[in-house]
Write a protein that holds these residues in place. Structure first.
Motif, PDB file in Angstrom:
ATOM      1  N   LEU A   4     -11.859   4.312  -4.010  1.00  0.00           N
ATOM      2  CA  LEU A   4     -10.601   4.243  -3.284  1.00  0.00           C
ATOM      3  C   LEU A   4     -10.767   3.363  -2.058  1.00  0.00           C
ATOM      4  O   LEU A   4     -11.887   3.075  -1.616  1.00  0.00           O
ATOM      5  CB  LEU A   4     -10.154   5.641  -2.839  1.00  0.00           C
ATOM      6  CG  LEU A   4      -9.562   6.589  -3.878  1.00  0.00           C
ATOM      7  CD1 LEU A   4      -9.244   7.926  -3.222  1.00  0.00           C
ATOM      8  CD2 LEU A   4      -8.315   6.007  -4.509  1.00  0.00           C
ATOM      9  N   GLY A  30      -7.096   6.949   0.796  1.00  0.00           N
ATOM     10  CA  GLY A  30      -5.859   7.049   0.046  1.00  0.00           C
ATOM     11  C   GLY A  30      -4.778   7.766   0.828  1.00  0.00           C
ATOM     12  O   GLY A  30      -4.941   8.037   2.014  1.00  0.00           O
ATOM     13  N   CYS A  32      -3.688   5.876  -2.687  1.00  0.00           N
ATOM     14  CA  CYS A  32      -3.661   4.456  -3.021  1.00  0.00           C
ATOM     15  C   CYS A  32      -2.770   4.227  -4.244  1.00  0.00           C
ATOM     16  O   CYS A  32      -3.107   4.686  -5.348  1.00  0.00           O
ATOM     17  CB  CYS A  32      -5.067   3.947  -3.317  1.00  0.00           C
ATOM     18  SG  CYS A  32      -6.181   3.980  -1.904  1.00  0.00           S
ATOM     19  N   LEU A  50      -5.740  -1.484  -6.401  1.00  0.00           N
ATOM     20  CA  LEU A  50      -5.214  -0.457  -5.511  1.00  0.00           C
ATOM     21  C   LEU A  50      -4.823  -1.071  -4.175  1.00  0.00           C
ATOM     22  O   LEU A  50      -5.406  -2.064  -3.731  1.00  0.00           O
ATOM     23  CB  LEU A  50      -6.248   0.648  -5.293  1.00  0.00           C
ATOM     24  CG  LEU A  50      -6.750   1.384  -6.531  1.00  0.00           C
ATOM     25  CD1 LEU A  50      -7.745   2.465  -6.128  1.00  0.00           C
ATOM     26  CD2 LEU A  50      -5.585   1.996  -7.304  1.00  0.00           C
ATOM     27  N   PHE A  52      -3.689  -0.149   0.053  1.00  0.00           N
ATOM     28  CA  PHE A  52      -3.820   0.862   1.108  1.00  0.00           C
ATOM     29  C   PHE A  52      -3.335   0.282   2.435  1.00  0.00           C
ATOM     30  O   PHE A  52      -3.558  -0.888   2.730  1.00  0.00           O
ATOM     31  CB  PHE A  52      -5.267   1.324   1.251  1.00  0.00           C
ATOM     32  CG  PHE A  52      -5.457   2.385   2.305  1.00  0.00           C
ATOM     33  CD1 PHE A  52      -5.099   3.690   2.048  1.00  0.00           C
ATOM     34  CD2 PHE A  52      -5.979   2.061   3.546  1.00  0.00           C
ATOM     35  CE1 PHE A  52      -5.267   4.669   3.015  1.00  0.00           C
ATOM     36  CE2 PHE A  52      -6.157   3.030   4.514  1.00  0.00           C
ATOM     37  CZ  PHE A  52      -5.790   4.342   4.240  1.00  0.00           C
ATOM     38  N   TYR A 201     -10.923  -0.876   7.881  1.00  0.00           N
ATOM     39  CA  TYR A 201     -10.657  -0.579   6.466  1.00  0.00           C
ATOM     40  C   TYR A 201     -11.950  -0.618   5.659  1.00  0.00           C
ATOM     41  O   TYR A 201     -12.833  -1.431   5.913  1.00  0.00           O
ATOM     42  CB  TYR A 201      -9.629  -1.546   5.909  1.00  0.00           C
ATOM     43  CG  TYR A 201      -8.257  -1.356   6.506  1.00  0.00           C
ATOM     44  CD1 TYR A 201      -7.435  -0.315   6.066  1.00  0.00           C
ATOM     45  CD2 TYR A 201      -7.789  -2.182   7.519  1.00  0.00           C
ATOM     46  CE1 TYR A 201      -6.182  -0.111   6.622  1.00  0.00           C
ATOM     47  CE2 TYR A 201      -6.531  -1.986   8.083  1.00  0.00           C
ATOM     48  CZ  TYR A 201      -5.741  -0.943   7.629  1.00  0.00           C
ATOM     49  OH  TYR A 201      -4.502  -0.738   8.188  1.00  0.00           O
TER      50      TYR A 201
END
Length: 208
Positions: A4, A30, A32, A50, A52, A201
């Protein structure tokens, strides 16, 4: 590996079942949304993309606005593909949460951008010991010393450790143990430290 995207919230300590204090990093992992599904027939490989974090629409390109609109999500700060998922189980718009990927005791690799330290000298950047402070010298304490010979080879070798920009690079910490999950808050606590500053991140991948 499947995993994730998340954001580093900081560090704290928790106690295990034996009463030992463990230093952990708290990561918001998440939820996500799935913004793309890559198949072997169409793309030549299998993976899911994914997203985010939220990003203002005014800062997004027209092409990416259409990409996110197709998935029914707002423009995201980070996109990443993970190839460890069974692509047949997911479709565009699905949302993956932390307890669907990780379990307590799992080993994970966490990748992020290390803290940028700016331009630094060799003592801080490469842990040089510095020059001696005897025999009257007073201004060469943190200098690198000689960087090459004069007559031969009359040049500086490529890759020589010198002062320069430090940090701000992609870095990975491997084999970190998942200590605790808090699904209600989308939190995962991993043992030890991870790269990057607070609110940086991260990519969290579950190791096989």
């Amino acid at each position: 590996m499947n995993g994730l995207l998340g954001k580093k919230l900081g560090m704290t300590s928790v106690f295990d079942e034996k009463g030992n204090s463990i230093s952990v990093t708290v990561i918001e992992a998440g939820p996500c949304p799935v913004t793309a599904v890559k198949t072997k027939e169409r793309d030549g490989y299998e993976a899911i993309q994914l997203a985010f974090g939220e990003k203002p629409e005014r800062n997004e390109t027209k092409a990416m606005k259409g990409h996110f609109a197709k998935a029914g999500v707002k423009p995201a700060r980070v996109l990443c593909e993970f190839d460890g998922f069974n692509v047949g189980d997911y479709k565009i718009g699905d949302v993956i949460i932390v307890d669907k990927v990780f379990s307590v005791g799992d080993k994970v690799s966490v990748t992020g951008t290390s803290k940028g330290k700016g331009f630094q000298g060799v003592v801080k950047r490469h842990h040089f010991g510095g020059g001696a402070i005897t025999h009257g010298q007073s201004d060469r304490t943190r200098a690198p010393g000689s960087v090459g010979s004069s007559s031969y080879p009359s040049r500086t070798f490529k890759g020589l450790r010198m002062a320069g920009r430090m940090g701000g690079k992609r870095s990975t910490m491997k084999s970190l143990k998942v200590v605790r999950l808090i699904p209600a808050s989308n939190l995962i606590l991993v043992e030890g430290s991870v790269p990057g500053p607070t609110n940086g991140y991260l990519e969290i991948c579950r190791e096989k």
